[in-house]
Scaffold this motif. Structure first.
Motif, PDB file in Angstrom:
ATOM      1  N   ARG A  87       1.413  -2.946   4.720  1.00 28.48           N
ATOM      2  CA  ARG A  87       1.272  -1.922   5.812  1.00 28.48           C
ATOM      3  C   ARG A  87       1.426  -0.574   4.879  1.00 28.48           C
ATOM      4  O   ARG A  87       1.728  -0.488   3.831  1.00 28.48           O
ATOM      5  N   ASP A  88       0.998   0.689   5.488  1.00 26.98           N
ATOM      6  CA  ASP A  88       0.809   1.803   4.610  1.00 26.98           C
ATOM      7  C   ASP A  88       2.525   2.600   4.489  1.00 26.98           C
ATOM      8  O   ASP A  88       2.866   2.924   5.491  1.00 26.98           O
ATOM      9  N   SER A 109       0.762  -1.240  -0.078  1.00 28.58           N
ATOM     10  CA  SER A 109      -0.131   0.190   0.007  1.00 28.58           C
ATOM     11  C   SER A 109       0.966   1.341  -0.057  1.00 28.58           C
ATOM     12  O   SER A 109       1.337   1.606   1.120  1.00 28.58           O
ATOM     13  N   VAL A 110       1.243   1.804  -0.977  1.00 28.92           N
ATOM     14  CA  VAL A 110       1.959   2.959  -1.332  1.00 28.92           C
ATOM     15  C   VAL A 110       1.257   4.181  -1.829  1.00 28.92           C
ATOM     16  O   VAL A 110       0.539   3.987  -2.809  1.00 28.92           O
ATOM     17  N   ASN A 111       1.354   5.184  -0.978  1.00 27.53           N
ATOM     18  CA  ASN A 111       0.638   6.431  -1.121  1.00 27.53           C
ATOM     19  C   ASN A 111      -0.737   6.320  -1.570  1.00 27.53           C
ATOM     20  O   ASN A 111      -1.315   7.150  -2.297  1.00 27.53           O
ATOM     21  N   VAL A 115       6.644   4.566   6.884  1.00 25.09           N
ATOM     22  CA  VAL A 115       5.942   3.170   7.143  1.00 25.09           C
ATOM     23  C   VAL A 115       5.023   3.148   8.267  1.00 25.09           C
ATOM     24  O   VAL A 115       5.360   3.353   9.294  1.00 25.09           O
ATOM     25  N   GLY A 116       3.668   3.225   7.972  1.00 26.24           N
ATOM     26  CA  GLY A 116       2.905   3.263   9.081  1.00 26.24           C
ATOM     27  C   GLY A 116       2.947   4.686   9.904  1.00 26.24           C
ATOM     28  O   GLY A 116       2.555   4.627  11.038  1.00 26.24           O
ATOM     29  N   GLY A 117       3.359   5.433   9.211  1.00 27.50           N
ATOM     30  CA  GLY A 117       3.380   6.774   9.727  1.00 27.50           C
ATOM     31  C   GLY A 117       4.824   7.119  10.344  1.00 27.50           C
ATOM     32  O   GLY A 117       5.039   8.277  11.025  1.00 27.50           O
ATOM     33  N   ARG A 118       5.584   6.219  10.372  1.00 26.71           N
ATOM     34  CA  ARG A 118       6.917   6.204  11.208  1.00 26.71           C
ATOM     35  C   ARG A 118       8.110   6.274  10.055  1.00 26.71           C
ATOM     36  O   ARG A 118       8.042   5.465   9.087  1.00 26.71           O
ATOM     37  N   ARG A 119       9.062   7.108  10.373  1.00 24.49           N
ATOM     38  CA  ARG A 119      10.268   7.038   9.394  1.00 24.49           C
ATOM     39  C   ARG A 119      11.000   5.872   9.389  1.00 24.49           C
ATOM     40  O   ARG A 119      11.367   5.630  10.544  1.00 24.49           O
ATOM     41  N   VAL A 120      11.400   5.499   8.229  1.00 29.00           N
ATOM     42  CA  VAL A 120      12.256   4.523   8.116  1.00 29.00           C
ATOM     43  C   VAL A 120      13.441   4.684   6.850  1.00 29.00           C
ATOM     44  O   VAL A 120      12.849   5.274   5.988  1.00 29.00           O
TER      45      VAL A 120
END
Length: 186
Positions: A87-88, A24-26, A69-74
């Motif tokens: 995952r978003d 699930s990308v953008n 990813v899931g609102g967290r930076r990776v």
């Protein structure tokens, strides 16, 4: 025998192991088959044509590949694609909505927070994630704990610099980057 490649018994090296995923990308779902050794950075750039995410050092040291990813930076160069199934994922291309730039994108332009622009996509994604971390009360080296409700309008430049320290800019646009993030936070 030590030092020889692992083979299938016929002398040929084993082929890649692949897996079917739903990324699930953008905000869009993408069925995709990937090699289990493939990084999210390579999947995004080479297979999904989302070239906003940059390959800088390819070792997780520069932050040019930062996505959410899931609102967290990776750092996508260190993240295997198989770990983000269903995952978003948000890349720099997904920050704007209906052609309207994200407030951080507008602030980066307004504050001259870029020069060559190579690190900018990672800086933007990291800034979005960083502001969410502050709002959630995550500690940093500057503030050991953020108990209770967090007032983003009081986010100090020192705090912004510390929290963004994993994203490097070779051009030295840091004053503009800090000012842009501070503007959006305030």
């Amino acid at each position: 025998m030590k030092g020889e490649a692992n083979t299938n018994g016929d002398g040929a090296a084993p082929g890649p192991v692949t897996v079917d995923l739903r990324l699930s990308v953008n905000g869009r779902r993408h069925p995709i088959t990937v090699d289990t050794r493939e990084t999210l950075l390579d999947t995004l750039r080479e297979r999904m044509d989302l070239t906003g995410t940059k390959k800088g050092c390819d070792h997780g040291q520069c932050g040019a590949c930062t996505v959410l990813v899931g609102g967290r930076r990776v750092k996508s160069c260190l993240t295997l694609t198989v770990t983000v199934d269903d995952r978003d994922i948000t890349t720099v291309e997904g920050l704007s909505a209906d052609g309207v730039p994200h407030p951080l994108q507008a602030a980066f332009i307004e504050n001259d927070a870029l020069q060559c622009g190579y690190c900018t996509p990672g800086q933007l994604c990291s800034a979005v994630g960083m502001l969410a971390e502050v709002a959630d009360g995550w500690p940093s080296a500057v503030t050991p704990g953020l108990d209770g409700e967090v007032d983003l309008s009081k986010l100090a430049d020192e705090e912004i610099r510390e929290r963004m320290s994993g994203n490097l800019c070779r051009c030295g646009a840091y004053p503009g980057i800090v000012a842009a993030i501070g503007q959006v936070a305030r």
